[in-house]
Design a protein around this motif. Structure first.
Motif, PDB file in Angstrom:
ATOM      1  N   VAL A 267       0.880  -1.255  -0.406  1.00  0.00           N
ATOM      2  CA  VAL A 267       0.184  -0.077   0.243  1.00  0.00           C
ATOM      3  C   VAL A 267       0.390   1.095  -0.148  1.00  0.00           C
ATOM      4  O   VAL A 267       0.740   2.225  -0.775  1.00  0.00           O
ATOM      5  N   LEU A 268       1.751   1.371   0.769  1.00  0.00           N
ATOM      6  CA  LEU A 268       3.162   2.348   0.492  1.00  0.00           C
ATOM      7  C   LEU A 268       3.459   2.846  -0.300  1.00  0.00           C
ATOM      8  O   LEU A 268       3.493   4.102  -1.559  1.00  0.00           O
ATOM      9  N   ALA A 269       3.646   1.641  -1.187  1.00  0.00           N
ATOM     10  CA  ALA A 269       4.468   1.718  -2.048  1.00  0.00           C
ATOM     11  C   ALA A 269       3.436   2.174  -3.298  1.00  0.00           C
ATOM     12  O   ALA A 269       3.762   3.346  -4.778  1.00  0.00           O
ATOM     13  N   GLY A 270       2.291   2.211  -3.085  1.00  0.00           N
ATOM     14  CA  GLY A 270       1.430   2.384  -4.229  1.00  0.00           C
ATOM     15  C   GLY A 270       1.192   3.967  -4.106  1.00  0.00           C
ATOM     16  O   GLY A 270       0.889   4.350  -5.224  1.00  0.00           O
ATOM     17  N   ILE A 271       0.526   4.286  -2.964  1.00  0.00           N
ATOM     18  CA  ILE A 271       0.135   5.391  -2.646  1.00  0.00           C
ATOM     19  C   ILE A 271       1.867   6.453  -3.426  1.00  0.00           C
ATOM     20  O   ILE A 271       1.823   7.291  -4.054  1.00  0.00           O
ATOM     21  N   VAL A 272       3.070   5.861  -2.822  1.00  0.00           N
ATOM     22  CA  VAL A 272       4.228   6.811  -3.296  1.00  0.00           C
ATOM     23  C   VAL A 272       4.043   6.771  -4.939  1.00  0.00           C
ATOM     24  O   VAL A 272       4.535   8.068  -5.763  1.00  0.00           O
ATOM     25  N   VAL A 273       3.684   5.733  -5.940  1.00  0.00           N
ATOM     26  CA  VAL A 273       4.175   6.422  -7.314  1.00  0.00           C
ATOM     27  C   VAL A 273       2.899   6.538  -6.794  1.00  0.00           C
ATOM     28  O   VAL A 273       2.723   7.178  -8.458  1.00  0.00           O
ATOM     29  N   GLY A 274       1.365   6.466  -6.998  1.00  0.00           N
ATOM     30  CA  GLY A 274       0.745   7.601  -7.739  1.00  0.00           C
ATOM     31  C   GLY A 274       1.382   8.908  -7.489  1.00  0.00           C
ATOM     32  O   GLY A 274       0.297   9.611  -8.120  1.00  0.00           O
ATOM     33  N   LEU A 275       1.245   9.410  -6.451  1.00  0.00           N
ATOM     34  CA  LEU A 275       2.074  11.612  -6.284  1.00  0.00           C
ATOM     35  C   LEU A 275       3.412  11.300  -6.628  1.00  0.00           C
ATOM     36  O   LEU A 275       2.877  12.157  -7.384  1.00  0.00           O
ATOM     37  N   LEU A 276       3.579  10.258  -7.738  1.00  0.00           N
ATOM     38  CA  LEU A 276       4.846  11.033  -8.364  1.00  0.00           C
ATOM     39  C   LEU A 276       3.944  10.296 -10.140  1.00  0.00           C
ATOM     40  O   LEU A 276       4.540  11.511 -10.337  1.00  0.00           O
ATOM     41  N   ALA A 277       3.044   9.637  -9.854  1.00  0.00           N
ATOM     42  CA  ALA A 277       2.573   9.858 -10.780  1.00  0.00           C
ATOM     43  C   ALA A 277       1.535  11.451 -11.583  1.00  0.00           C
ATOM     44  O   ALA A 277       1.171  12.327 -12.219  1.00  0.00           O
ATOM     45  N   ARG A 278       0.947  12.228 -10.271  1.00  0.00           N
ATOM     46  CA  ARG A 278       0.528  13.566 -10.532  1.00  0.00           C
ATOM     47  C   ARG A 278       1.406  14.252 -10.511  1.00  0.00           C
ATOM     48  O   ARG A 278       1.391  15.822 -10.753  1.00  0.00           O
ATOM     49  N   GLY A 279       2.448  13.877 -10.210  1.00  0.00           N
ATOM     50  CA  GLY A 279       3.880  15.030 -10.710  1.00  0.00           C
ATOM     51  C   GLY A 279       4.724  15.602  -9.573  1.00  0.00           C
ATOM     52  O   GLY A 279       5.807  16.183  -9.627  1.00  0.00           O
ATOM     53  N   ALA A 280       4.369  14.792  -8.325  1.00  0.00           N
ATOM     54  CA  ALA A 280       5.686  15.553  -7.213  1.00  0.00           C
ATOM     55  C   ALA A 280       6.916  14.668  -7.682  1.00  0.00           C
ATOM     56  O   ALA A 280       6.882  13.158  -8.291  1.00  0.00           O
ATOM     57  N   PRO A 281       7.493  15.682  -7.064  1.00  0.00           N
ATOM     58  CA  PRO A 281       9.169  15.125  -7.359  1.00  0.00           C
ATOM     59  C   PRO A 281       9.492  13.530  -6.548  1.00  0.00           C
ATOM     60  O   PRO A 281       8.614  13.035  -5.774  1.00  0.00           O
ATOM     61  N   PRO A 282      10.383  13.248  -6.630  1.00  0.00           N
ATOM     62  CA  PRO A 282      10.502  11.453  -6.146  1.00  0.00           C
ATOM     63  C   PRO A 282      11.116  11.508  -3.924  1.00  0.00           C
ATOM     64  O   PRO A 282      10.356  11.577  -3.408  1.00  0.00           O
ATOM     65  N   GLU A 283      11.721  12.624  -3.556  1.00  0.00           N
ATOM     66  CA  GLU A 283      11.292  12.861  -2.584  1.00  0.00           C
ATOM     67  C   GLU A 283      10.133  13.398  -1.880  1.00  0.00           C
ATOM     68  O   GLU A 283       9.871  12.744  -0.914  1.00  0.00           O
ATOM     69  N   GLN A 284       8.969  14.207  -2.436  1.00  0.00           N
ATOM     70  CA  GLN A 284       8.137  14.911  -2.179  1.00  0.00           C
ATOM     71  C   GLN A 284       7.348  13.512  -1.752  1.00  0.00           C
ATOM     72  O   GLN A 284       6.511  13.723  -1.277  1.00  0.00           O
ATOM     73  N   ALA A 285       7.149  12.728  -3.221  1.00  0.00           N
ATOM     74  CA  ALA A 285       6.378  11.895  -3.682  1.00  0.00           C
ATOM     75  C   ALA A 285       6.430  10.757  -2.096  1.00  0.00           C
ATOM     76  O   ALA A 285       5.843  10.265  -1.176  1.00  0.00           O
ATOM     77  N   ALA A 286       8.124  10.318  -1.843  1.00  0.00           N
ATOM     78  CA  ALA A 286       8.016   9.839  -0.832  1.00  0.00           C
ATOM     79  C   ALA A 286       8.043  10.222   0.979  1.00  0.00           C
ATOM     80  O   ALA A 286       7.402   9.224   1.639  1.00  0.00           O
ATOM     81  N   CYS A 287       8.017  11.913   0.864  1.00  0.00           N
ATOM     82  CA  CYS A 287       7.970  11.637   1.898  1.00  0.00           C
ATOM     83  C   CYS A 287       6.311  11.823   2.828  1.00  0.00           C
ATOM     84  O   CYS A 287       6.057  11.621   3.434  1.00  0.00           O
ATOM     85  N   TRP A 288       5.424  12.051   1.361  1.00  0.00           N
ATOM     86  CA  TRP A 288       4.053  12.815   1.504  1.00  0.00           C
ATOM     87  C   TRP A 288       3.551  10.875   1.578  1.00  0.00           C
ATOM     88  O   TRP A 288       2.597  11.319   3.027  1.00  0.00           O
ATOM     89  N   GLY A 289       4.013   9.893   0.948  1.00  0.00           N
ATOM     90  CA  GLY A 289       3.923   8.450   1.184  1.00  0.00           C
ATOM     91  C   GLY A 289       4.422   7.967   2.892  1.00  0.00           C
ATOM     92  O   GLY A 289       2.571   7.436   2.760  1.00  0.00           O
TER      93      GLY A 289
END
Length: 333
Positions: free
Chosen positions: A249-271
């Motif tokens: 689930v965590l990995a899925g949240i991160v990739v969803g945020l990455l697809a929305r345009g978040a840079p990798p570090e932001q996607a990971a932190c928000w995830g």
């Protein structure tokens, strides 16, 4: 890994920090394409549920379009469970890995997707590593974001046959990796006890050496970027999150945020923050133990709204007010 890499400060992923670091938002009049297209690659005969958990979480994180690539043996099952997705069946081998001819199906997607997650539910680590190595140049060329989870992270250990012996593995573009302490010990050769006790330095060293954003999961999760920036998340989440499927689930949240345009570090932190807070919400409503991984992502849309509304004006996310990390611990193990 022999270094003394250590961050001077670590940033707390509290509500103020997140509000001062808002996620990219789609235009109000935009369509699903503008919300990002995710490809989730994984699954196996014994673990088809992992890819369903990850794919669901990617949509709950706000991605607009979903493609799943999984084994032929479970593709129909996954398609029935995920009516929102296009599902591609890939030829499998006897060890539950995918044949390299899967590239024929995946290669055309490189120009159509915004982010890719590889790993949930996959079982053959060497075979998975070969597939990731083959995919990397195509994804890099198309500028596609990449999240590696579970055995896909073994790409660090299993090199192509023609790889020079003296050349360490390093990504051309930053990817996100989501190891727990046991996986980090496996990838680095460090003792798990050393990583559990002092996760900051191993995470920073790996982030720098591998050119990756490392979300090192634990009771206190740390996220390290290649430039030496370090974040932590603690004081939220609970033992209920230590359940099968939670990492998918965590990995899925991160990739969803990455697809929305978040840079990798932001996607990971928000995830990480969303995942932990979802666990807290479930614990308050259902009790600390017994909620299921499939229920975690259901909390994410409301949390996105809540955290996005918080006033972060008092927080400056460039280091001001961040906690000092004393010492200059060396890696060992």
């Amino acid at each position: 890994m022999e270094s003394t890499t250590q961050a001077a400060t670590v940033h707390d992923l509290d509500a103020a920090h997140l509000a001062a670091w808002p996620l990219p938002q789609p235009e109000a009049e935009g369509d699903k394409e503008l919300r990002g297209h995710v490809l989730v690659l994984g699954g196996s005969r014994e673990m088809p549920g992992a890819i369903i958990l990850a794919a669901t979480a990617a949509l709950r994180a706000g991605a607009g379009k979903l493609t799943i690539a999984t084994g032929d043996s479970v593709a129909q099952l996954v398609a029935l469970a995920m009516p929102e997705a296009r599902v591609i069946g890939l030829r499998e081998n006897d060890t539950d890995g995918f044949h390299l001819d899967a590239l024929e199906s995946l290669d055309p997607l490189a120009d159509k997707v915004d982010a890719v997650l590889v790993g949930p539910g996959m079982r053959d680590a060497p075979c998975t590593a070969r597939l990731v190595h083959a995919l990397l140049p195509r994804l890099d060329g198309a500028g596609v974001g990449l999240v590696l989870d579970a055995c896909a992270m073994d790409v660090m250990l299993h090199m192509p046959h023609d790889w020079p012996d003296d050349k360490p593995m390093r990504f051309a573009r930053p990817v996100v990796m989501t190891p727990h302490c046991g996986e980090m010990a496996h990838l680095t050769g460090l003792a798990k006890e050393c990583i559990v006790g002092q996760p900051d330095t191993p995470a920073l060293q790996a982030a720098r050496d591998w050119n990756a954003v490392i979300a090192l999961k634990g009771a206190r999760t740390v996220i390290a970027a290649p430039d030496g920036t370090l974040w932590q998340h603690e004081g939220a989440g609970n033992i209920g999150l230590a359940i099968s499927g939670s990492g998918d689930v965590l990995a899925g949240i991160v990739v969803g945020l990455l697809a929305r345009g978040a840079p990798p570090e932001q996607a990971a932190c928000w995830g990480v923050a969303l995942h932990a807070r979802a666990g807290d919400r479930l614990a308050q409503r259902m009790g600390t133990l017994g909620y299921l991984a499939r229920e975690i992502s259901m909390e994410v849309p409301a949390l996105l709204e809540q955290l996005g509304r918080n006033d972060g004006s008092k927080h400056v996310p460039d280091g001001t007010g961040a906690r000092h990390v004393p010492g200059d611990e060396q890696l060992g193990g």
